[in-house]
Motif scaffolding. Structure first.
Motif, PDB file in Angstrom:
ATOM      1  N   SER A 242       0.825  -1.224   0.000  1.00 16.90           N
ATOM      2  CA  SER A 242       0.000   0.000   0.000  1.00 16.90           C
ATOM      3  C   SER A 242       0.853   1.266   0.000  1.00 16.90           C
ATOM      4  O   SER A 242       0.334   2.364  -0.182  1.00 16.90           O
ATOM      5  CB  SER A 242      -0.922   0.013   1.232  1.00 16.90           C
ATOM      6  OG  SER A 242      -0.180   0.255   2.430  1.00 16.90           O
ATOM      7  N   LEU A 243       2.164   1.121   0.192  1.00 19.57           N
ATOM      8  CA  LEU A 243       3.058   2.286   0.288  1.00 19.57           C
ATOM      9  C   LEU A 243       3.477   2.720  -1.111  1.00 19.57           C
ATOM     10  O   LEU A 243       4.573   2.411  -1.576  1.00 19.57           O
ATOM     11  CB  LEU A 243       4.280   1.938   1.145  1.00 19.57           C
ATOM     12  CG  LEU A 243       3.986   1.418   2.561  1.00 19.57           C
ATOM     13  CD1 LEU A 243       5.270   1.016   3.266  1.00 19.57           C
ATOM     14  CD2 LEU A 243       3.248   2.490   3.369  1.00 19.57           C
ATOM     15  N   LYS A 244       2.591   3.444  -1.788  1.00 20.56           N
ATOM     16  CA  LYS A 244       2.826   3.807  -3.181  1.00 20.56           C
ATOM     17  C   LYS A 244       2.815   5.315  -3.373  1.00 20.56           C
ATOM     18  O   LYS A 244       2.050   6.038  -2.723  1.00 20.56           O
ATOM     19  CB  LYS A 244       1.752   3.192  -4.090  1.00 20.56           C
ATOM     20  CG  LYS A 244       1.829   1.688  -4.224  1.00 20.56           C
ATOM     21  CD  LYS A 244       0.835   1.201  -5.271  1.00 20.56           C
ATOM     22  CE  LYS A 244       0.953  -0.300  -5.490  1.00 20.56           C
ATOM     23  NZ  LYS A 244       0.056  -0.766  -6.565  1.00 20.56           N
ATOM     24  N   LEU A 245       3.664   5.760  -4.283  1.00 17.01           N
ATOM     25  CA  LEU A 245       3.606   7.146  -4.733  1.00 17.01           C
ATOM     26  C   LEU A 245       2.367   7.340  -5.607  1.00 17.01           C
ATOM     27  O   LEU A 245       1.826   6.368  -6.158  1.00 17.01           O
ATOM     28  CB  LEU A 245       4.854   7.486  -5.548  1.00 17.01           C
ATOM     29  CG  LEU A 245       6.175   7.599  -4.781  1.00 17.01           C
ATOM     30  CD1 LEU A 245       7.343   7.609  -5.760  1.00 17.01           C
ATOM     31  CD2 LEU A 245       6.196   8.844  -3.912  1.00 17.01           C
ATOM     32  N   PRO A 246       1.902   8.590  -5.781  1.00 14.43           N
ATOM     33  CA  PRO A 246       0.801   8.829  -6.726  1.00 14.43           C
ATOM     34  C   PRO A 246       1.170   8.337  -8.121  1.00 14.43           C
ATOM     35  O   PRO A 246       2.349   8.285  -8.490  1.00 14.43           O
ATOM     36  CB  PRO A 246       0.651  10.356  -6.701  1.00 14.43           C
ATOM     37  CG  PRO A 246       1.265  10.803  -5.421  1.00 14.43           C
ATOM     38  CD  PRO A 246       2.354   9.818  -5.109  1.00 14.43           C
ATOM     39  N   GLU A 247       0.167   7.990  -8.882  1.00 15.87           N
ATOM     40  CA  GLU A 247       0.414   7.397 -10.198  1.00 15.87           C
ATOM     41  C   GLU A 247       1.271   8.299 -11.079  1.00 15.87           C
ATOM     42  O   GLU A 247       2.142   7.827 -11.813  1.00 15.87           O
ATOM     43  CB  GLU A 247      -0.916   7.098 -10.897  1.00 15.87           C
ATOM     44  CG  GLU A 247      -0.745   6.358 -12.215  1.00 15.87           C
ATOM     45  CD  GLU A 247      -2.075   5.987 -12.846  1.00 15.87           C
ATOM     46  OE1 GLU A 247      -2.052   5.570 -14.015  1.00 15.87           O
ATOM     47  OE2 GLU A 247      -3.105   6.134 -12.170  1.00 15.87           O
ATOM     48  N   GLU A 248       1.064   9.614 -11.000  1.00 19.37           N
ATOM     49  CA  GLU A 248       1.836  10.522 -11.856  1.00 19.37           C
ATOM     50  C   GLU A 248       3.318  10.576 -11.470  1.00 19.37           C
ATOM     51  O   GLU A 248       4.159  11.038 -12.244  1.00 19.37           O
ATOM     52  CB  GLU A 248       1.252  11.940 -11.808  1.00 19.37           C
ATOM     53  CG  GLU A 248       1.304  12.618 -10.452  1.00 19.37           C
ATOM     54  CD  GLU A 248       0.102  12.306  -9.562  1.00 19.37           C
ATOM     55  OE1 GLU A 248      -0.074  13.005  -8.545  1.00 19.37           O
ATOM     56  OE2 GLU A 248      -0.655  11.363  -9.889  1.00 19.37           O
ATOM     57  N   ALA A 249       3.646  10.103 -10.261  1.00 23.27           N
ATOM     58  CA  ALA A 249       5.038  10.091  -9.803  1.00 23.27           C
ATOM     59  C   ALA A 249       5.657   8.699  -9.878  1.00 23.27           C
ATOM     60  O   ALA A 249       6.791   8.510  -9.434  1.00 23.27           O
ATOM     61  CB  ALA A 249       5.128  10.619  -8.376  1.00 23.27           C
ATOM     62  N   ASP A 250       4.927   7.730 -10.423  1.00 26.17           N
ATOM     63  CA  ASP A 250       5.457   6.372 -10.567  1.00 26.17           C
ATOM     64  C   ASP A 250       6.576   6.394 -11.608  1.00 26.17           C
ATOM     65  O   ASP A 250       6.342   6.515 -12.809  1.00 26.17           O
ATOM     66  CB  ASP A 250       4.342   5.424 -11.009  1.00 26.17           C
ATOM     67  CG  ASP A 250       4.812   3.980 -11.136  1.00 26.17           C
ATOM     68  OD1 ASP A 250       6.032   3.732 -11.021  1.00 26.17           O
ATOM     69  OD2 ASP A 250       3.960   3.103 -11.363  1.00 26.17           O
ATOM     70  N   TYR A 251       7.814   6.280 -11.139  1.00 24.33           N
ATOM     71  CA  TYR A 251       8.959   6.437 -12.033  1.00 24.33           C
ATOM     72  C   TYR A 251       9.130   5.267 -12.995  1.00 24.33           C
ATOM     73  O   TYR A 251       9.884   5.357 -13.969  1.00 24.33           O
ATOM     74  CB  TYR A 251      10.242   6.636 -11.215  1.00 24.33           C
ATOM     75  CG  TYR A 251      10.428   5.696 -10.049  1.00 24.33           C
ATOM     76  CD1 TYR A 251      10.986   4.439 -10.217  1.00 24.33           C
ATOM     77  CD2 TYR A 251      10.043   6.072  -8.759  1.00 24.33           C
ATOM     78  CE1 TYR A 251      11.173   3.575  -9.147  1.00 24.33           C
ATOM     79  CE2 TYR A 251      10.220   5.216  -7.675  1.00 24.33           C
ATOM     80  CZ  TYR A 251      10.784   3.975  -7.872  1.00 24.33           C
ATOM     81  OH  TYR A 251      10.954   3.123  -6.801  1.00 24.33           O
ATOM     82  N   TRP A 252       8.470   4.154 -12.743  1.00 23.22           N
ATOM     83  CA  TRP A 252       8.556   3.019 -13.670  1.00 23.22           C
ATOM     84  C   TRP A 252       7.623   3.203 -14.865  1.00 23.22           C
ATOM     85  O   TRP A 252       7.918   2.740 -15.966  1.00 23.22           O
ATOM     86  CB  TRP A 252       8.175   1.724 -12.959  1.00 23.22           C
ATOM     87  CG  TRP A 252       9.220   1.191 -12.041  1.00 23.22           C
ATOM     88  CD1 TRP A 252       9.217   1.228 -10.679  1.00 23.22           C
ATOM     89  CD2 TRP A 252      10.431   0.534 -12.409  1.00 23.22           C
ATOM     90  NE1 TRP A 252      10.355   0.635 -10.174  1.00 23.22           N
ATOM     91  CE2 TRP A 252      11.106   0.196 -11.216  1.00 23.22           C
ATOM     92  CE3 TRP A 252      11.010   0.188 -13.621  1.00 23.22           C
ATOM     93  CZ2 TRP A 252      12.334  -0.464 -11.204  1.00 23.22           C
ATOM     94  CZ3 TRP A 252      12.227  -0.472 -13.626  1.00 23.22           C
ATOM     95  CH2 TRP A 252      12.870  -0.784 -12.428  1.00 23.22           C
ATOM     96  N   ARG A 253       6.523   3.867 -14.652  1.00 23.00           N
ATOM     97  CA  ARG A 253       5.470   3.943 -15.671  1.00 23.00           C
ATOM     98  C   ARG A 253       5.968   4.667 -16.922  1.00 23.00           C
ATOM     99  O   ARG A 253       6.375   5.816 -16.880  1.00 23.00           O
ATOM    100  CB  ARG A 253       4.255   4.671 -15.095  1.00 23.00           C
ATOM    101  CG  ARG A 253       3.060   4.782 -16.042  1.00 23.00           C
ATOM    102  CD  ARG A 253       1.870   5.393 -15.322  1.00 23.00           C
ATOM    103  NE  ARG A 253       2.244   6.633 -14.654  1.00 23.00           N
ATOM    104  CZ  ARG A 253       2.240   7.833 -15.244  1.00 23.00           C
ATOM    105  NH1 ARG A 253       1.895   7.930 -16.521  1.00 23.00           N
ATOM    106  NH2 ARG A 253       2.577   8.921 -14.572  1.00 23.00           N
ATOM    107  N   GLY A 254       5.951   3.963 -18.050  1.00 22.85           N
ATOM    108  CA  GLY A 254       6.307   4.564 -19.321  1.00 22.85           C
ATOM    109  C   GLY A 254       7.793   4.763 -19.547  1.00 22.85           C
ATOM    110  O   GLY A 254       8.185   5.298 -20.590  1.00 22.85           O
ATOM    111  N   THR A 255       8.641   4.326 -18.613  1.00 27.75           N
ATOM    112  CA  THR A 255      10.084   4.499 -18.791  1.00 27.75           C
ATOM    113  C   THR A 255      10.614   3.394 -19.709  1.00 27.75           C
ATOM    114  O   THR A 255      10.311   2.225 -19.492  1.00 27.75           O
ATOM    115  CB  THR A 255      10.806   4.447 -17.434  1.00 27.75           C
ATOM    116  OG1 THR A 255      10.260   5.438 -16.568  1.00 27.75           O
ATOM    117  CG2 THR A 255      12.289   4.696 -17.595  1.00 27.75           C
ATOM    118  N   PRO A 256      11.399   3.753 -20.734  1.00 28.81           N
ATOM    119  CA  PRO A 256      11.951   2.715 -21.612  1.00 28.81           C
ATOM    120  C   PRO A 256      12.725   1.654 -20.812  1.00 28.81           C
ATOM    121  O   PRO A 256      13.538   1.982 -19.958  1.00 28.81           O
ATOM    122  CB  PRO A 256      12.896   3.503 -22.524  1.00 28.81           C
ATOM    123  CG  PRO A 256      12.354   4.894 -22.516  1.00 28.81           C
ATOM    124  CD  PRO A 256      11.804   5.105 -21.139  1.00 28.81           C
ATOM    125  N   GLY A 257      12.440   0.397 -21.105  1.00 34.33           N
ATOM    126  CA  GLY A 257      13.121  -0.685 -20.407  1.00 34.33           C
ATOM    127  C   GLY A 257      12.521  -1.028 -19.067  1.00 34.33           C
ATOM    128  O   GLY A 257      13.119  -1.796 -18.296  1.00 34.33           O
TER     129      GLY A 257
END
Length: 399
Positions: free
Chosen positions: A377-392
């Motif tokens: 449950s310890l998650k950053l907001p979706e817009e700050a998810d550094y994995w999302r959309g990052t190449p690789g």
């Protein structure tokens, strides 16, 4: 029989050439690029890094000089052998002791080469070593067998400094100043795509500049033999475009761990995380780990503030869906699944602390599941998810 006949008939030559070509291509790919899952790269000589570009061009000079020396020495050798063959010259060879011109040449040429290489090296060091005043700053702490990355310029609203365990987020197109140290033994920090190696030494802080022009996920490893799980001491570098990096830091500053709903699995996990279970000797996770916005402020283990956003577990031992699957086993008995891990066990088994045998406490599978639910449950907001959309980015969801 077909193979023997083909060899004698000469048809094996094209096949042999084809096999050699495949082998050469495979060897080159292995030496230059090790592909991780989801197209993550660990590339030697990645030209997106200014460090790698500088070292490459300095190496071109060194290789060119080496070729010149090789050709010159080879020419002198063959020329001498051909001109002064014994069957052409019966007289004793002339002595050149005291030939000042020859001696000056033999001394001057190596001196010129060494001076040239020294000047090139000093020039590269002068370009790479100074830390720009506007560099993004990240503090790197290495311990057996994990990494912690803190952002000294980013003070969290909930108190303390923004930090993250085993996943380093950095901006692209900017110098990043890493202040590297160790909390126990000597470790080695190296992510080949963003720069060179640096030792992490106990009680010593070394500043090292890295950068990359290309957003992506890059592999990092400990390069200094440091104990039983040296090979399992990995980390990820997630390079984000400046706007995304700023969004991550802004969300991380404002982050506070969510308050679990009363009676939920997360709420039960929160209580166990903070207090442990005295009746069975199960230690509190909060004694060793920090969670931003809660009383948990431990420093013996990695920061877990954004654990639910991560896609790796065990300092990079598992990634994506496998990391999610292994989380309960990791909590239950991490020294069993990762040799040398200093985490206590929660299945009553023994583990070592400073060479002394300790017996862990006990939690039921349901209680471990509750802690797992809380950590996820310890998650950053979706817009700050550094994995999302990052190449690789690693395939599969977050924790």
């Amino acid at each position: 029989m077909n193979t023997i006949q083909d060899r004698h008939s000469g048809t094996a030559r094209p096949r042999r050439r084809s096999a050699l070509s495949v082998l050469a291509a495979g060897l080159a790919a292995t030496l230059l690029t090790g592909c991780q899952q989801s197209n993550q790269l660990i590339t030697f000589g990645d030209m997106s890094s200014s460090y790698n570009r500088e070292v490459f061009w300095m190496s071109v000079w060194a290789i060119a000089l080496s070729i010149i020396i090789f050709v010159g020495v080879s020419w002198a050798l063959f020329y001498t052998v051909a001109k002064f063959r014994e069957d052409r010259h019966d007289a004793p060879p002339a002595q050149f002791h005291g030939n000042n011109r020859l001696e000056v040449i033999l001394v001057a040429v190596p001196v010129v080469i060494v001076v040239l290489l020294s000047v090139l090296t000093v020039r590269s060091m002068a370009r790479l070593n100074p830390t720009p005043t506007n560099a993004a700053k990240i503090d790197v702490l290495a311990k057996q067998f994990w990494w912690n990355f803190s952002y000294p310029a980013a003070t969290a609203e909930a108190g303390g400094t923004v930090s993250n365990g085993n996943e380093m987020i950095m901006p692209t197109n900017a110098r990043v100043a890493l202040s590297i140290t160790s909390g126990d033994v000597v470790h080695g920090f190296w992510a080949p795509n963003i720069g060179g190696q640096r030792h992490a030494l106990p009680s010593v802080i070394k500043t090292w500049n890295v950068d990359t022009e290309r957003p992506g996920v890059y592999q990092g490893n400990c390069t200094q033999l440091c104990g039983a799980s040296h090979a399992n001491m990995r980390y990820k570098v997630i390079a984000l475009e400046p706007a995304r990096f700023d969004a991550f830091l802004s969300a991380a500053r404002a982050y506070r761990a969510p308050t679990p709903a009363e009676g939920s699995a997360e709420a039960r996990g929160y209580t166990l995380f903070m207090q442990g279970k005295t009746a069975t000797g199960a230690l509190a996770c909060a004694a060793c780990h920090r969670v931003q916005g809660t009383p948990a402020a431990g420093a013996a283990g990695p920061d877990l503030s954004f654990f639910g956003t991560r896609r790796t577990l065990g300092a990079g031992m598992w990634e994506g869906d496998k990391a999610r699957e292994m989380l309960p086993e990791w909590i239950k008995h991490s020294p069993k699944v990762k040799p040398g891990s200093l985490m206590p066990t929660y299945d009553g088994s023994e583990y070592l602390v400073d060479g002394k045998v300790q017996r862990g406490g006990r939690l039921t599978d349901e209680e471990i599941g509750d802690i797992t639910a809380y950590l996820r449950s310890l998650k950053l907001p979706e817009e700050a998810d550094y994995w999302r959309g990052t190449p690789g980015a690693i395939a599969g969801g977050t924790q």
